[in-house]
Design a protein around this motif. Sequence first.
Motif, PDB file in Angstrom:
ATOM      1  N   VAL A   1     -12.153 -56.214 -45.731  1.00  0.00           N
ATOM      2  CA  VAL A   1     -12.401 -56.071 -44.372  1.00  0.00           C
ATOM      3  C   VAL A   1     -12.358 -54.470 -43.774  1.00  0.00           C
ATOM      4  O   VAL A   1     -11.273 -53.872 -44.284  1.00  0.00           O
ATOM      5  CB  VAL A   1     -11.743 -56.739 -43.280  1.00  0.00           C
ATOM      6  CG1 VAL A   1     -12.140 -56.550 -41.886  1.00  0.00           C
ATOM      7  CG2 VAL A   1     -11.782 -58.355 -43.596  1.00  0.00           C
ATOM      8  N   ASP A   2     -13.284 -53.828 -43.249  1.00  0.00           N
ATOM      9  CA  ASP A   2     -13.052 -52.411 -42.851  1.00  0.00           C
ATOM     10  C   ASP A   2     -12.857 -52.396 -41.256  1.00  0.00           C
ATOM     11  O   ASP A   2     -13.575 -52.906 -40.633  1.00  0.00           O
ATOM     12  CB  ASP A   2     -14.485 -51.647 -43.176  1.00  0.00           C
ATOM     13  CG  ASP A   2     -14.937 -51.436 -44.686  1.00  0.00           C
ATOM     14  OD1 ASP A   2     -13.766 -51.311 -45.516  1.00  0.00           O
ATOM     15  OD2 ASP A   2     -15.926 -50.900 -44.948  1.00  0.00           O
ATOM     16  N   LEU A   3     -11.600 -51.753 -41.032  1.00  0.00           N
ATOM     17  CA  LEU A   3     -10.960 -51.572 -39.385  1.00  0.00           C
ATOM     18  C   LEU A   3     -11.626 -50.128 -39.265  1.00  0.00           C
ATOM     19  O   LEU A   3     -11.181 -49.449 -39.823  1.00  0.00           O
ATOM     20  CB  LEU A   3      -9.501 -51.626 -39.733  1.00  0.00           C
ATOM     21  CG  LEU A   3      -9.114 -53.048 -40.136  1.00  0.00           C
ATOM     22  CD1 LEU A   3      -7.513 -52.945 -39.867  1.00  0.00           C
ATOM     23  CD2 LEU A   3      -9.579 -54.451 -39.333  1.00  0.00           C
ATOM     24  N   HIS A   4     -12.338 -50.007 -38.358  1.00  0.00           N
ATOM     25  CA  HIS A   4     -12.848 -48.787 -37.839  1.00  0.00           C
ATOM     26  C   HIS A   4     -12.088 -48.510 -36.459  1.00  0.00           C
ATOM     27  O   HIS A   4     -11.834 -49.168 -35.461  1.00  0.00           O
ATOM     28  CB  HIS A   4     -14.390 -49.219 -37.235  1.00  0.00           C
ATOM     29  CG  HIS A   4     -15.120 -49.408 -38.295  1.00  0.00           C
ATOM     30  ND1 HIS A   4     -15.581 -50.602 -38.661  1.00  0.00           N
ATOM     31  CD2 HIS A   4     -15.770 -48.688 -39.302  1.00  0.00           C
ATOM     32  CE1 HIS A   4     -16.163 -50.624 -39.709  1.00  0.00           C
ATOM     33  NE2 HIS A   4     -16.561 -49.542 -40.201  1.00  0.00           N
ATOM     34  N   VAL A   5     -11.442 -47.212 -36.810  1.00  0.00           N
ATOM     35  CA  VAL A   5     -10.695 -46.607 -35.810  1.00  0.00           C
ATOM     36  C   VAL A   5     -11.268 -45.259 -35.120  1.00  0.00           C
ATOM     37  O   VAL A   5     -11.765 -44.508 -35.958  1.00  0.00           O
ATOM     38  CB  VAL A   5      -9.365 -46.117 -36.421  1.00  0.00           C
ATOM     39  CG1 VAL A   5      -8.455 -45.621 -35.171  1.00  0.00           C
ATOM     40  CG2 VAL A   5      -8.652 -47.274 -37.393  1.00  0.00           C
ATOM     41  N   ALA A   6     -11.407 -45.332 -33.833  1.00  0.00           N
ATOM     42  CA  ALA A   6     -12.161 -44.164 -33.189  1.00  0.00           C
ATOM     43  C   ALA A   6     -11.568 -43.937 -31.783  1.00  0.00           C
ATOM     44  O   ALA A   6     -10.796 -44.655 -31.431  1.00  0.00           O
ATOM     45  CB  ALA A   6     -13.431 -44.600 -32.859  1.00  0.00           C
ATOM     46  N   ALA A   7     -11.602 -42.616 -31.513  1.00  0.00           N
ATOM     47  CA  ALA A   7     -11.035 -41.943 -30.335  1.00  0.00           C
ATOM     48  C   ALA A   7     -11.855 -42.028 -29.246  1.00  0.00           C
ATOM     49  O   ALA A   7     -13.270 -41.799 -29.485  1.00  0.00           O
ATOM     50  CB  ALA A   7     -10.577 -40.739 -30.539  1.00  0.00           C
ATOM     51  N   ASP A   8     -11.713 -42.225 -27.913  1.00  0.00           N
ATOM     52  CA  ASP A   8     -12.589 -42.086 -26.736  1.00  0.00           C
ATOM     53  C   ASP A   8     -12.429 -40.780 -26.274  1.00  0.00           C
ATOM     54  O   ASP A   8     -11.631 -39.685 -26.869  1.00  0.00           O
ATOM     55  CB  ASP A   8     -12.082 -43.333 -25.671  1.00  0.00           C
ATOM     56  CG  ASP A   8     -10.801 -43.290 -25.151  1.00  0.00           C
ATOM     57  OD1 ASP A   8     -10.187 -42.165 -25.447  1.00  0.00           O
ATOM     58  OD2 ASP A   8     -10.322 -44.042 -24.662  1.00  0.00           O
ATOM     59  N   SER A   9     -13.224 -40.432 -25.010  1.00  0.00           N
ATOM     60  CA  SER A   9     -12.941 -39.284 -24.605  1.00  0.00           C
ATOM     61  C   SER A   9     -11.700 -38.628 -24.017  1.00  0.00           C
ATOM     62  O   SER A   9     -11.505 -37.518 -23.833  1.00  0.00           O
ATOM     63  CB  SER A   9     -13.860 -39.091 -23.071  1.00  0.00           C
ATOM     64  OG  SER A   9     -13.554 -39.890 -22.228  1.00  0.00           O
ATOM     65  N   ASP A  10     -10.579 -39.745 -24.029  1.00  0.00           N
ATOM     66  CA  ASP A  10      -9.430 -39.315 -23.642  1.00  0.00           C
ATOM     67  C   ASP A  10      -8.449 -39.130 -24.832  1.00  0.00           C
ATOM     68  O   ASP A  10      -7.341 -39.163 -24.662  1.00  0.00           O
ATOM     69  CB  ASP A  10      -8.832 -40.433 -22.695  1.00  0.00           C
ATOM     70  CG  ASP A  10      -9.465 -40.078 -21.139  1.00  0.00           C
ATOM     71  OD1 ASP A  10      -9.821 -39.299 -20.829  1.00  0.00           O
ATOM     72  OD2 ASP A  10      -9.551 -41.408 -20.893  1.00  0.00           O
ATOM     73  N   ASN A  11      -8.953 -39.070 -26.093  1.00  0.00           N
ATOM     74  CA  ASN A  11      -8.416 -39.175 -27.150  1.00  0.00           C
ATOM     75  C   ASN A  11      -7.396 -40.339 -27.598  1.00  0.00           C
ATOM     76  O   ASN A  11      -6.308 -40.299 -27.965  1.00  0.00           O
ATOM     77  CB  ASN A  11      -7.429 -37.946 -27.448  1.00  0.00           C
ATOM     78  CG  ASN A  11      -8.272 -36.702 -28.034  1.00  0.00           C
ATOM     79  OD1 ASN A  11      -9.297 -36.856 -28.464  1.00  0.00           O
ATOM     80  ND2 ASN A  11      -7.565 -35.542 -27.485  1.00  0.00           N
ATOM     81  N   VAL A  12      -7.839 -41.560 -26.769  1.00  0.00           N
ATOM     82  CA  VAL A  12      -7.218 -42.804 -27.113  1.00  0.00           C
ATOM     83  C   VAL A  12      -7.823 -43.409 -28.519  1.00  0.00           C
ATOM     84  O   VAL A  12      -9.243 -43.818 -28.370  1.00  0.00           O
ATOM     85  CB  VAL A  12      -7.133 -43.593 -25.975  1.00  0.00           C
ATOM     86  CG1 VAL A  12      -6.399 -44.838 -26.255  1.00  0.00           C
ATOM     87  CG2 VAL A  12      -6.608 -43.028 -24.723  1.00  0.00           C
ATOM     88  N   TYR A  13      -7.055 -43.387 -29.598  1.00  0.00           N
ATOM     89  CA  TYR A  13      -7.635 -44.262 -30.706  1.00  0.00           C
ATOM     90  C   TYR A  13      -7.765 -45.777 -30.542  1.00  0.00           C
ATOM     91  O   TYR A  13      -6.343 -46.006 -30.339  1.00  0.00           O
ATOM     92  CB  TYR A  13      -6.989 -43.606 -31.843  1.00  0.00           C
ATOM     93  CG  TYR A  13      -7.461 -42.242 -32.239  1.00  0.00           C
ATOM     94  CD1 TYR A  13      -8.266 -42.055 -33.474  1.00  0.00           C
ATOM     95  CD2 TYR A  13      -7.147 -41.221 -31.507  1.00  0.00           C
ATOM     96  CE1 TYR A  13      -8.570 -40.634 -33.849  1.00  0.00           C
ATOM     97  CE2 TYR A  13      -7.479 -39.932 -31.882  1.00  0.00           C
ATOM     98  CZ  TYR A  13      -8.313 -39.696 -33.229  1.00  0.00           C
ATOM     99  OH  TYR A  13      -8.804 -38.456 -33.514  1.00  0.00           O
ATOM    100  N   SER A  14      -8.405 -46.462 -30.995  1.00  0.00           N
ATOM    101  CA  SER A  14      -8.413 -47.986 -31.061  1.00  0.00           C
ATOM    102  C   SER A  14      -9.267 -48.561 -32.207  1.00  0.00           C
ATOM    103  O   SER A  14     -10.090 -47.693 -32.770  1.00  0.00           O
ATOM    104  CB  SER A  14      -9.027 -48.391 -29.611  1.00  0.00           C
ATOM    105  OG  SER A  14     -10.340 -48.027 -29.621  1.00  0.00           O
ATOM    106  N   VAL A  15      -8.806 -49.775 -32.751  1.00  0.00           N
ATOM    107  CA  VAL A  15      -9.228 -50.199 -33.836  1.00  0.00           C
ATOM    108  C   VAL A  15     -10.316 -51.376 -33.082  1.00  0.00           C
ATOM    109  O   VAL A  15     -10.031 -52.068 -32.205  1.00  0.00           O
ATOM    110  CB  VAL A  15      -8.232 -51.060 -34.484  1.00  0.00           C
ATOM    111  CG1 VAL A  15      -8.771 -52.060 -35.555  1.00  0.00           C
ATOM    112  CG2 VAL A  15      -7.028 -50.287 -34.949  1.00  0.00           C
TER     113      VAL A  15
END
Length: 216
Positions: free
Chosen positions: A184-198
């Motif tokens: 399973v690939d977990l994708h981790v990305a940041a929003d415009s406030d640099n909050v990273y989420s899975v």
Amino acid sequence: MKRRKKAVGLLVAATVMLLTACKMSPEEVGTYAQSILDASYKADFDEYTEQTDSTKEEAENLYENNIDQMMTIAGYDSAGLSDELLDNYRQLFKDMLALAEYEVGEVTEEEDGSFTVAVTAKPLTAFEGLEAEVTEAVQAELAGITDVSQIPGEDEINQMVFQKMYEGLQSRMESPTYGEPQQVDLHVAADSDNVYSVAESDLTALDQILFPTEGF
């Protein structure tokens, strides 16, 4: 610059908050992903609290709330079950989560700055054939009732079914078996406030692989 991480929840709403000038490395993303899974499944909060600057009490509350949600979604708390059986199921869920077999592997940084975390998961086979086993056990018990006045009502039958299911799961978990590993690939990305989420959909996919209930 010190990195600050925000603990919003276990599994479903796990996020990492970073200061604007900070950026996570693949190694840091892998460590954080591992801490989320260990806290969610194994109730191991040590690394999670360190990563998120949260307390053990806060992490335990998130874990217990996750169990509450599992009980509600499964419908156990509205099935007319006894308090004792509900408590048994609550502990059963915790024991089942602890049996999760997963391994966090390679973390790849994508061109857009997001990350992909490869997780290898082995499906627990505890639910395979359980429905037939429970149905047979309940039918056998009902067949033994010869006095019509002793035929149980709906709530009693529910109690019987869930009791048999609990016993079946508990027995299978004493010597757990697993299917072939899947990735399973977990994708981790940041929003415009640099909050990273899975991505929540990835965590749901991992849950479904670890604890498959198809056909049950």
